[in-house]
Motif scaffolding. Sequence first.
Motif, PDB file in Angstrom:
ATOM      1  N   HIS A 317       1.058  -1.124  -0.151  1.00 45.58           N
ATOM      2  CA  HIS A 317      -0.016  -0.034  -0.044  1.00 45.58           C
ATOM      3  C   HIS A 317       0.813   1.095  -0.054  1.00 45.58           C
ATOM      4  O   HIS A 317       0.298   2.170  -0.182  1.00 45.58           O
ATOM      5  N   LYS A 318       2.076   1.309   0.062  1.00 48.03           N
ATOM      6  CA  LYS A 318       2.858   2.433   0.267  1.00 48.03           C
ATOM      7  C   LYS A 318       4.528   1.952   0.075  1.00 48.03           C
ATOM      8  O   LYS A 318       4.868   0.993   0.234  1.00 48.03           O
ATOM      9  N   ARG A 319       5.056   3.311  -0.390  1.00 44.69           N
ATOM     10  CA  ARG A 319       6.545   3.146  -0.403  1.00 44.69           C
ATOM     11  C   ARG A 319       7.043   3.588   0.780  1.00 44.69           C
ATOM     12  O   ARG A 319       6.744   4.740   1.413  1.00 44.69           O
ATOM     13  N   ALA A 320       7.827   2.859   1.530  1.00 49.19           N
ATOM     14  CA  ALA A 320       8.152   3.029   3.177  1.00 49.19           C
ATOM     15  C   ALA A 320       9.683   3.470   3.295  1.00 49.19           C
ATOM     16  O   ALA A 320      10.479   2.799   2.260  1.00 49.19           O
ATOM     17  N   ALA A 321      10.046   4.194   4.200  1.00 45.80           N
ATOM     18  CA  ALA A 321      11.304   4.357   4.740  1.00 45.80           C
ATOM     19  C   ALA A 321      11.590   3.511   6.060  1.00 45.80           C
ATOM     20  O   ALA A 321      10.801   3.714   6.849  1.00 45.80           O
ATOM     21  N   LEU A 322      12.582   2.747   5.888  1.00 50.59           N
ATOM     22  CA  LEU A 322      12.812   1.873   7.088  1.00 50.59           C
ATOM     23  C   LEU A 322      13.640   2.893   8.154  1.00 50.59           C
ATOM     24  O   LEU A 322      14.775   2.979   7.869  1.00 50.59           O
ATOM     25  N   MET A 323      13.369   3.139   9.226  1.00 49.03           N
ATOM     26  CA  MET A 323      13.783   4.047  10.128  1.00 49.03           C
ATOM     27  C   MET A 323      14.109   3.043  11.286  1.00 49.03           C
ATOM     28  O   MET A 323      13.260   2.704  12.057  1.00 49.03           O
ATOM     29  N   ILE A 324      15.333   3.241  11.822  1.00 51.93           N
ATOM     30  CA  ILE A 324      15.993   2.397  12.869  1.00 51.93           C
ATOM     31  C   ILE A 324      16.620   3.259  14.052  1.00 51.93           C
ATOM     32  O   ILE A 324      17.303   4.046  13.492  1.00 51.93           O
ATOM     33  N   ILE A 325      16.296   2.931  15.269  1.00 54.69           N
ATOM     34  CA  ILE A 325      17.184   3.563  16.370  1.00 54.69           C
ATOM     35  C   ILE A 325      17.598   2.234  17.259  1.00 54.69           C
ATOM     36  O   ILE A 325      16.762   1.657  17.719  1.00 54.69           O
ATOM     37  N   GLY A 326      19.136   2.128  17.317  1.00 54.94           N
ATOM     38  CA  GLY A 326      19.510   1.015  18.356  1.00 54.94           C
ATOM     39  C   GLY A 326      19.599   1.615  19.880  1.00 54.94           C
ATOM     40  O   GLY A 326      19.425   2.988  20.112  1.00 54.94           O
ATOM     41  N   ARG A 327      19.405   0.506  20.681  1.00 58.31           N
ATOM     42  CA  ARG A 327      19.479   0.733  22.133  1.00 58.31           C
ATOM     43  C   ARG A 327      20.673   1.693  22.579  1.00 58.31           C
ATOM     44  O   ARG A 327      20.583   2.631  23.094  1.00 58.31           O
ATOM     45  N   GLU A 328      21.817   1.158  22.051  1.00 63.04           N
ATOM     46  CA  GLU A 328      23.017   1.781  22.444  1.00 63.04           C
ATOM     47  C   GLU A 328      23.168   3.377  21.990  1.00 63.04           C
ATOM     48  O   GLU A 328      23.380   4.120  22.787  1.00 63.04           O
ATOM     49  N   PHE A 330      20.381   5.216  21.369  1.00 64.73           N
ATOM     50  CA  PHE A 330      19.624   6.024  22.023  1.00 64.73           C
ATOM     51  C   PHE A 330      20.074   6.465  23.339  1.00 64.73           C
ATOM     52  O   PHE A 330      20.049   7.791  23.705  1.00 64.73           O
ATOM     53  N   PHE A 331      20.585   5.518  24.066  1.00 67.70           N
ATOM     54  CA  PHE A 331      20.952   6.086  25.553  1.00 67.70           C
ATOM     55  C   PHE A 331      22.347   6.797  25.658  1.00 67.70           C
ATOM     56  O   PHE A 331      22.417   7.352  26.594  1.00 67.70           O
ATOM     57  N   GLU A 332      23.282   6.718  24.456  1.00 64.63           N
ATOM     58  CA  GLU A 332      24.310   7.485  24.424  1.00 64.63           C
ATOM     59  C   GLU A 332      23.971   8.769  23.795  1.00 64.63           C
ATOM     60  O   GLU A 332      24.532   9.838  24.364  1.00 64.63           O
ATOM     61  N   ARG A 333      23.012   9.041  23.063  1.00 60.10           N
ATOM     62  CA  ARG A 333      22.644  10.260  22.489  1.00 60.10           C
ATOM     63  C   ARG A 333      21.342  10.929  22.876  1.00 60.10           C
ATOM     64  O   ARG A 333      21.175  12.220  22.620  1.00 60.10           O
ATOM     65  N   CYS A 334      20.647  10.349  23.694  1.00 64.19           N
ATOM     66  CA  CYS A 334      19.372  10.926  23.941  1.00 64.19           C
ATOM     67  C   CYS A 334      19.590  12.004  24.829  1.00 64.19           C
ATOM     68  O   CYS A 334      20.431  12.135  25.614  1.00 64.19           O
ATOM     69  N   GLU A 335      18.606  13.178  24.597  1.00 58.07           N
ATOM     70  CA  GLU A 335      18.607  14.165  25.283  1.00 58.07           C
ATOM     71  C   GLU A 335      17.413  14.432  26.258  1.00 58.07           C
ATOM     72  O   GLU A 335      16.623  15.394  26.141  1.00 58.07           O
TER      73      GLU A 335
END
Length: 337
Positions: A317-328, A330-335
């Motif tokens: 039904h659509k052309r999609a972008a696969l967006m991913i964030i890893g645990r490491e 996220f917790f290193e860069r999260c604000e």
Amino acid sequence: MPFDAASPPLNVPRWHNLQADEVDQRLSLTLEGRPLITVRLARGDSVEVHLEQLCPERPQQALWAACYWLLSRDPACQRLAWHLPQPVLQAVASGLLLPGAAPGRYVCERTLFWQLPQPWLGESPSGVYPQQMLLTDGKRHPRRAPKPRGEVYRRFDARLGAWVSLRTLEVEQDLERFNRWQNNPRVMHFWQEGGSLAQHREYLDKLAADPHTLTLIGCFDDQPFAYFEAYWAKEDRIAPFYPAGDYDRGIHMLVGEEAHRGPHKVASWLSALVHYLFLDDPRTQRVVAEPRADNAKMIGYMQGQCFHCEKEFDFPHKRAALMIIGRERFFERCELA
């Protein structure tokens, strides 16, 4: 429920009642006007924190509050070096503090601090649900824990000066709101789920019976503004398009209230949603999403929160972008604040 000297240790703190006084490199914190902790600060390779006074009734929470205050006000700070006259065993056992190389020295690591489930998850069940592999529609996956009910996450966002929280969707309470949001032309363009109340009741009832999807309502200061679907990727339609892990989670996102659109609001609720999913099960290593490939605004917002675009691919039904964030990452860069 306020966090004060009479409250049980695991109650969710109302951190706008946490007050700080900082003079001559000394930081004093009080809760509801009651002294909690006083530390002397010094700058080195990390922030050196020398304990001077500690609330004897709740030393773990006092240390937690000081770590929270220092880390949330400075997203670039990666660790705090604590100097304690004697160990606080609960703080070490929980991972809040790590024993250092020298006696009396302990380290609080940012990447560990934001992974502690309390107080963000409130009274949600703690611990890891046991693993048993199942086969559903040809897909091998772990048995999923029963779905929670009610509020599952709450955090005070200092950037907005508002509470951001997540609660489970209740059909009788939220059906009209969901129907209004889905019939918004802006939402219909991307979700393609416009319809009647009866159709939307059927849609939500189906998801409620599906063990791989959790429906959530996002709130700012307890006012609903968004709808989210959190799903286990291994059992989802996305699984054939990337090597899905057993505990990867995926998200669908809808902001229904126009007053809560904009990049500053997205930064708050998207970080809260991802934070919740990583805390909900420590075995979750990735959070994924598949927005429409032409939804440049949302993709940009997600990249601003450290998601990366792995590839584009075609759903029926659509052309999609696969967006991913890893645990490491996220917790290193999260604000979080």
